[in-house]
Design an enzyme around this catalytic site. Structure first.
Site, PDB file in Angstrom:
ATOM      1  N   TYR A   1     -14.443  50.837 -31.449  1.00  0.00           N
ATOM      2  CA  TYR A   1     -13.380  51.502 -31.392  1.00  0.00           C
ATOM      3  C   TYR A   1     -12.172  51.046 -31.547  1.00  0.00           C
ATOM      4  O   TYR A   1     -11.844  49.793 -32.046  1.00  0.00           O
ATOM      5  CB  TYR A   1     -13.125  52.627 -30.615  1.00  0.00           C
ATOM      6  CG  TYR A   1     -13.950  53.100 -30.358  1.00  0.00           C
ATOM      7  CD1 TYR A   1     -14.906  54.566 -30.668  1.00  0.00           C
ATOM      8  CD2 TYR A   1     -14.628  53.474 -29.197  1.00  0.00           C
ATOM      9  CE1 TYR A   1     -15.750  55.699 -30.506  1.00  0.00           C
ATOM     10  CE2 TYR A   1     -16.121  54.411 -28.883  1.00  0.00           C
ATOM     11  CZ  TYR A   1     -16.624  55.488 -29.947  1.00  0.00           C
ATOM     12  OH  TYR A   1     -17.310  56.146 -29.638  1.00  0.00           O
TER      13      TYR A   1
ATOM     14  N   CYS B   1     -32.740  55.286 -13.094  1.00  0.00           N
ATOM     15  CA  CYS B   1     -32.506  55.571 -14.852  1.00  0.00           C
ATOM     16  C   CYS B   1     -33.126  54.527 -15.582  1.00  0.00           C
ATOM     17  O   CYS B   1     -34.094  53.476 -15.254  1.00  0.00           O
ATOM     18  CB  CYS B   1     -31.385  55.131 -15.382  1.00  0.00           C
ATOM     19  SG  CYS B   1     -30.417  55.119 -17.142  1.00  0.00           S
TER      20      CYS B   1
ATOM     21  N   CYS C   1     -33.550  55.496 -21.773  1.00  0.00           N
ATOM     22  CA  CYS C   1     -34.497  55.408 -22.669  1.00  0.00           C
ATOM     23  C   CYS C   1     -33.402  55.879 -23.705  1.00  0.00           C
ATOM     24  O   CYS C   1     -33.704  56.302 -24.718  1.00  0.00           O
ATOM     25  CB  CYS C   1     -35.536  56.783 -22.565  1.00  0.00           C
ATOM     26  SG  CYS C   1     -34.472  58.156 -21.716  1.00  0.00           S
TER      27      CYS C   1
ATOM     28  N   CYS D   1     -29.662  64.057 -19.420  1.00  0.00           N
ATOM     29  CA  CYS D   1     -30.326  62.851 -19.290  1.00  0.00           C
ATOM     30  C   CYS D   1     -31.986  63.581 -19.076  1.00  0.00           C
ATOM     31  O   CYS D   1     -33.030  64.829 -19.270  1.00  0.00           O
ATOM     32  CB  CYS D   1     -30.568  62.529 -17.319  1.00  0.00           C
ATOM     33  SG  CYS D   1     -31.258  61.661 -16.691  1.00  0.00           S
TER      34      CYS D   1
ATOM     35  N   ALA E   1     -43.300  67.358 -17.886  1.00  0.00           N
ATOM     36  CA  ALA E   1     -42.758  68.350 -18.127  1.00  0.00           C
ATOM     37  C   ALA E   1     -43.515  69.494 -16.752  1.00  0.00           C
ATOM     38  O   ALA E   1     -43.375  70.191 -16.365  1.00  0.00           O
ATOM     39  CB  ALA E   1     -43.824  69.059 -19.533  1.00  0.00           C
TER      40      ALA E   1
ATOM     41  N   LYS F   1     -41.668  48.855 -21.305  1.00  0.00           N
ATOM     42  CA  LYS F   1     -41.417  49.748 -20.748  1.00  0.00           C
ATOM     43  C   LYS F   1     -42.584  49.987 -19.397  1.00  0.00           C
ATOM     44  O   LYS F   1     -42.220  51.312 -18.874  1.00  0.00           O
ATOM     45  CB  LYS F   1     -42.325  50.540 -21.535  1.00  0.00           C
ATOM     46  CG  LYS F   1     -41.577  50.891 -22.914  1.00  0.00           C
ATOM     47  CD  LYS F   1     -41.639  51.695 -23.964  1.00  0.00           C
ATOM     48  CE  LYS F   1     -41.947  52.928 -23.060  1.00  0.00           C
ATOM     49  NZ  LYS F   1     -42.575  54.478 -24.427  1.00  0.00           N
TER      50      LYS F   1
END
Length: 644
Positions: free
Chosen positions: A173, A343, A346, A363, A394, A431
């Protein structure tokens, strides 16, 4: 109780006592109203984050001037009219006895919003590495106006009840743009040597200090290394620390990189180790003689405690981890480390959703984040019998939420193990943390009292006989089998056989499909020592390099010298060669001892029509509805329960 005595010890910064060393760093949310006004959604999010018990909470980027916004939904502080809303923010952030700091921000050229309005400005008219378009060069009058705006915004923060301010000098920035020789090509006193390029930063600090007085904590978040070819280094920053300290900085928040740096280092993916940036923080701490906040993919309080105990830093920032599990500090206090949702880095909901889709924060594995006003907190008034079919992301989150809200839950999985396609997706290099997460989620479901009924294939007749109040179909996706001649040959396999390790990698493999499944399969094969060629019929990669995971995949395949053939469709497979069809010709390529089909998935939703016909209430979620990311699966699994 926890033995994290160092992390949970207080620290005094410029006469202000911070109750512990855990920091909620600034993270954009996109939750406020257009025009920068605070609203109920943002306040609910802040109260939920504050409940976690961090000692210091720093607000998301807050615009000090209307020319510096990254989005129309960025909190603003350039006028006194915003003070009432800022006061509400401060109150929400301090609702659990933590201290609140407001981050002062100007985007400079790194704002597509300002570029489109043709009002973006920067130290020089050099195109953004992210957006490829140039801002106008700031005049001395512009510089003076923005310096003054930082000071005035800091005074408003103080008036609004914040305990401190943080100046945003990181991540590409405006302040970083002045520091960087890549973006700052001025020939006046604000350009040239690194000390000259730092003049703007020092002037901003001095203006802030002047407007808040000597006893108000002033933090500076700075990328201590630009982490880009031709960029500045830690050694450069060490040289300006005396000037920053003299100008009024009380704390250095030692971040790294810009949004134009490779590998998404500002929000590092799993390829980076926990605490990877601590060494740079230690260099700054030793040289500056100031308290330093370390940052660097911390998702466990124990290594953070060690960092502080070893003297490498004075405080540690938990950003994405806080979004993932706002209660992780309290769980640590109670020695409930196994209950902490870690966490997985990802970046789907906290970075990509905001930066690339223009939507508010989420998230990927915690559906409550960003939906604090939607997520029910009390048990359901009318508990229901809920059947959930499928135990991927899910299904597991649906079971967890349904049990939390008091419903009677049964969860079915046709395979021997819960986890769905994550059990395969976790096999690509770096991963492994995805497997840790899905196993954690399954453990949490069973700990809550829901038995995962594995090896059970649910039929429409079973559902009709039981008559549950609601069925959630989380059946996931199924592999697509491409129409290619001779895919029945014995050396032809699919990605699931390779990633599931029921088939050994070949020596010279061809992967058909360049999407996420294909690239991850290619990385897995390469990691096992195979020579890999990947063929994708699209002209360019479906996996973009501008995402951190995409960048990691492309980088890994390049390092392993894998051959990527885009614009090449596989027409035919024979015993000793394949035929590739490009735009202009067919090409015979010999030498593959293994061909792997990895062209993607399609929804698996066979039960829905039968349930529809029988009039049984049901909802289809996740990949069974449409094949997408973890984030959509988790959000839909939770929403199906919340709406009961």
């Amino acid at each position: 109780m926890s033995d994290l005595n160092t992390l949970f010890s207080p620290i005094v910064i410029n006469n202000t006592e911070i109750p512990n060393r855990a920091v909620l760093p600034p993270m954009g949310t996109g939750l406020c109203e257009k025009g920068g006004r605070v609203n109920d959604a943002l306040l609910a999010y802040l109260r939920r984050q504050a409940r976690g018990g961090a000692g210091l909470l720093i607000s998301e980027i807050t615009a000090v001037h209307p020319t510096g916004m990254v989005s129309p939904k960025q909190v603003a502080a350039w006028d006194d009219e915003f003070i009432p809303g800022l006061s509400q923010m401060a109150e929400a952030m301090k609702s659990n006895n933590g201290k609140a700091a407001m981050q002062l921000h100007h985007a400079g050229r790194e704002s597509l919003y300002m570029i489109k309005k043709q009002t973006a400005m920067g130290p020089s008219a050099v195109p953004s590495l992210v957006y490829g378009q140039a801002p106008r060069e700031m005049t001395r009058e512009d510089i003076a106006e923005i310096v003054s705006a930082f000071g005035a915004a800091a005074a408003r923060a103080q008036k609004a009840g914040f305990d401190a301010v943080e100046i945003h000098g990181a991540h590409g920035y405006l302040l970083t743009q002045f520091l960087s020789a890549i973006s700052n090509q001025r020939t006046d006193e604000y350009g040239g040597s690194f000390k000259n390029r730092a003049r703007f930063v020092t002037e901003v600090v001095r203006a802030v200090r002047n407007d808040v007085g000597k006893n108000f904590p002033v933090l500076l978040r700075i990328s201590v290394e630009e982490y880009i070819k031709g960029g500045y280094t830690v050694e450069d920053v060490l040289g300006i620390l005396p000037d920053l300290k003299e100008a009024g900085v009380d704390v250095i928040h030692a971040s790294i990189g810009t949004h134009g740096s490779p590998a998404g280092v500002t929000s590092a993916p799993p390829a980076f180790d926990v605490g990877f940036n601590v060494g740079r923080a230690r260099q700054i701490k030793d040289a500056a003689g100031l308290p330093v906040i370390a940052v660097g993919r911390f998702n466990d309080p124990r290594p953070a405690d060690k960092v502080i105990a070893d003297g490498d830093a004075d405080l540690v920032a938990f950003g994405r981890q806080q979004l993932c599990d706002p209660d992780f500090l309290e769980k640590a206090r109670q020695n409930r480390y196994a209950d902490i949702r870690k966490c997985i880095a990802c970046n789907q909901g906290c970075i990509e959703r905001e930066m690339f889709e223009g939507k508010s924060v989420r998230c990927a594995i915690n559906p409550e984040t960003g939906q604090e006003l939607v997520c029910p907190q009390q048990p359901a008034a009318d508990p229901k019998t809920v059947w959930i079919v499928g135990s991927g992301p899910a299904g597991l989150i649906a079971a967890s939420e349904a049990k939390r809200l008091g419903h009677d839950v049964r969860l079915f999985e046709k395979k021997p193990q819960a986890g769905g396609n994550i059990l395969y997706a976790c096999k690509a290099p770096h991963k492994e943390i995805y497997l840790d997460w899905i196993q954690w989620q399954a453990d949490q479901v069973e700990k809550a009292g829901v038995k995962i009924e594995t090896n059970t294939c649910v039929t429409a007749d079973m559902i009709a006989d039981a008559q549950p109040d609601q069925v959630i179909l989380a059946l996931g996706g199924e592999k697509i089998i491409p129409k290619i001649s001779r895919i029945d040959l014995p050396h032809v396999y699919d990605a699931w056989q390779i990633l599931g390790e029921t088939t050994a990698p070949g020596k010279n493999a061809l992967v058909i499909g360049g999407g996420l499944i294909g690239m991850e399969t290619a990385c897995f094969l390469a990691a096992k020592g195979a020579s890999v060629t990947l063929a994708e019929q699209m002209e360019s990669s479906p996996v973009p390099k501008f995402t951190s995971h995409g960048y990691s995949l492309h980088k890994y395949l390049k390092e392993k010298q894998c051959v990527l053939r885009f614009g090449a469709a596989v027409e035919k497979i024979t015993e000793n060669k394949v035929v590739l069809k490009t735009k202009d010709q067919s090409e015979e390529v010999p030498g593959f001892d293994q061909v792997v089909l990895a062209v993607g998935m399609k929804p698996r939703n066979g039960l829905s029509p039968a349930l529809e016909k029988a009039g049984i209430a049901h909802t289809v979620v996740g990949d069974a509805l449409e094949v997408r990311r973890i984030m959509e699966a988790v959000e839909e699994g939770a929403a199906a329960v919340w709406q009961l």
